[in-house]
Design an enzyme around this catalytic site. Structure first.
Site, PDB file in Angstrom:
ATOM      1  N   CYS A  46      50.052   2.655 -18.383  1.00  0.00           N
ATOM      2  CA  CYS A  46      50.501   2.639 -19.770  1.00  0.00           C
ATOM      3  C   CYS A  46      51.305   1.372 -20.068  1.00  0.00           C
ATOM      4  O   CYS A  46      51.502   1.012 -21.211  1.00  0.00           O
ATOM      5  CB  CYS A  46      51.343   3.875 -20.063  1.00  0.00           C
ATOM      6  SG  CYS A  46      52.670   4.125 -18.882  1.00  0.00           S
ATOM      7  N   HIS A  47      51.721   0.685 -19.026  1.00  0.00           N
ATOM      8  CA  HIS A  47      52.507  -0.539 -19.250  1.00  0.00           C
ATOM      9  C   HIS A  47      51.596  -1.699 -19.671  1.00  0.00           C
ATOM     10  O   HIS A  47      52.058  -2.756 -20.047  1.00  0.00           O
ATOM     11  CB  HIS A  47      53.275  -0.883 -17.977  1.00  0.00           C
ATOM     12  CG  HIS A  47      52.410  -1.111 -16.792  1.00  0.00           C
ATOM     13  ND1 HIS A  47      52.073  -0.094 -15.912  1.00  0.00           N
ATOM     14  CD2 HIS A  47      51.797  -2.226 -16.346  1.00  0.00           C
ATOM     15  CE1 HIS A  47      51.287  -0.617 -14.980  1.00  0.00           C
ATOM     16  NE2 HIS A  47      51.094  -1.902 -15.213  1.00  0.00           N
TER      17      HIS A  47
ATOM     18  N   ASN B 285      52.231  10.845 -21.145  1.00  0.00           N
ATOM     19  CA  ASN B 285      51.745  10.285 -19.901  1.00  0.00           C
ATOM     20  C   ASN B 285      51.745  11.234 -18.710  1.00  0.00           C
ATOM     21  O   ASN B 285      52.555  11.102 -17.811  1.00  0.00           O
ATOM     22  CB  ASN B 285      52.589   9.046 -19.560  1.00  0.00           C
ATOM     23  CG  ASN B 285      51.888   8.194 -18.526  1.00  0.00           C
ATOM     24  OD1 ASN B 285      50.739   8.451 -18.198  1.00  0.00           O
ATOM     25  ND2 ASN B 285      52.567   7.212 -18.013  1.00  0.00           N
TER      26      ASN B 285
ATOM     27  N   TYR C 207      47.287  -1.118 -28.809  1.00  0.00           N
ATOM     28  CA  TYR C 207      47.125   0.294 -29.147  1.00  0.00           C
ATOM     29  C   TYR C 207      45.887   0.477 -30.024  1.00  0.00           C
ATOM     30  O   TYR C 207      45.093   1.377 -29.812  1.00  0.00           O
ATOM     31  CB  TYR C 207      48.371   0.810 -29.879  1.00  0.00           C
ATOM     32  CG  TYR C 207      49.550   0.998 -28.964  1.00  0.00           C
ATOM     33  CD1 TYR C 207      49.721   2.189 -28.275  1.00  0.00           C
ATOM     34  CD2 TYR C 207      50.479  -0.022 -28.768  1.00  0.00           C
ATOM     35  CE1 TYR C 207      50.795   2.366 -27.429  1.00  0.00           C
ATOM     36  CE2 TYR C 207      51.558   0.147 -27.922  1.00  0.00           C
ATOM     37  CZ  TYR C 207      51.712   1.344 -27.254  1.00  0.00           C
ATOM     38  OH  TYR C 207      52.764   1.515 -26.412  1.00  0.00           O
TER      39      TYR C 207
ATOM     40  N   GLU D   7      51.896  -9.062 -12.658  1.00  0.00           N
ATOM     41  CA  GLU D   7      50.448  -8.857 -12.568  1.00  0.00           C
ATOM     42  C   GLU D   7      49.655 -10.076 -13.025  1.00  0.00           C
ATOM     43  O   GLU D   7      48.442 -10.129 -12.909  1.00  0.00           O
ATOM     44  CB  GLU D   7      50.052  -7.630 -13.402  1.00  0.00           C
ATOM     45  CG  GLU D   7      50.627  -6.353 -12.811  1.00  0.00           C
ATOM     46  CD  GLU D   7      50.017  -5.127 -13.457  1.00  0.00           C
ATOM     47  OE1 GLU D   7      49.382  -5.252 -14.507  1.00  0.00           O
ATOM     48  OE2 GLU D   7      50.182  -4.043 -12.893  1.00  0.00           O
TER      49      GLU D   7
END
Length: 102
Positions: free
Chosen positions: A54-55, A46, A23, A83
């Site tokens: 956002c993840h 969002n 952040y 990912e």
DNA sequence: AAAATGACGGTGT
DNA sequence: TACACCGCCATTT
């Protein structure tokens, strides 16, 4: 819309798959290093959920927090793993998976 | 316009 | 190392 918010999303969309940003880092890139709090607020709001990863935003220590998604934080962690993000227990391995512009 | 809120971060105990 | 408190910023009511 505030430029700050737009900037945040813009930067966030630049984050490649398999990488994450804190952040604070995201806030810094948006122009306000201390607006980490506001960042979370944007993620919660969002408005561009599908196009805004956002993840891929984690805490300063790589710990997963927040995420108003379907499976909450656990789902977020799962998604990141898929990912290619390396995990260290319940936290992200920032040493290997933190995104860096430089 | 003012006060409260929040998916944070850092420091102190 | 874990918990608590304070400080910061932008949004929302």
């Amino acid at each position: 819309m505030s430029d700050f918010k737009d900037k945040v999303y813009k930067v966030l969309r630049t984050v490649p798959k398999g990488k994450v940003v804190t952040y604070g880092q995201l806030a810094a890139m948006a122009g306000s290093p201390k607006a980490s709090r506001a960042i979370g607020l944007f993620m919660k709001t969002n408005p561009d959920a599908p196009r805004t990863p956002c993840h891929r935003v984690v805490g300063s220590d790589g710990k997963l927090i927040g995420y108003s998604g379907k499976n909450g934080v656990p789902g977020k962690m799962q998604m990141l793993k898929e990912e290619g993000v390396k995990f260290k227990g319940d936290k992200v391995d920032l040493e290997k998976s933190q995104w860096r512009q430089n």
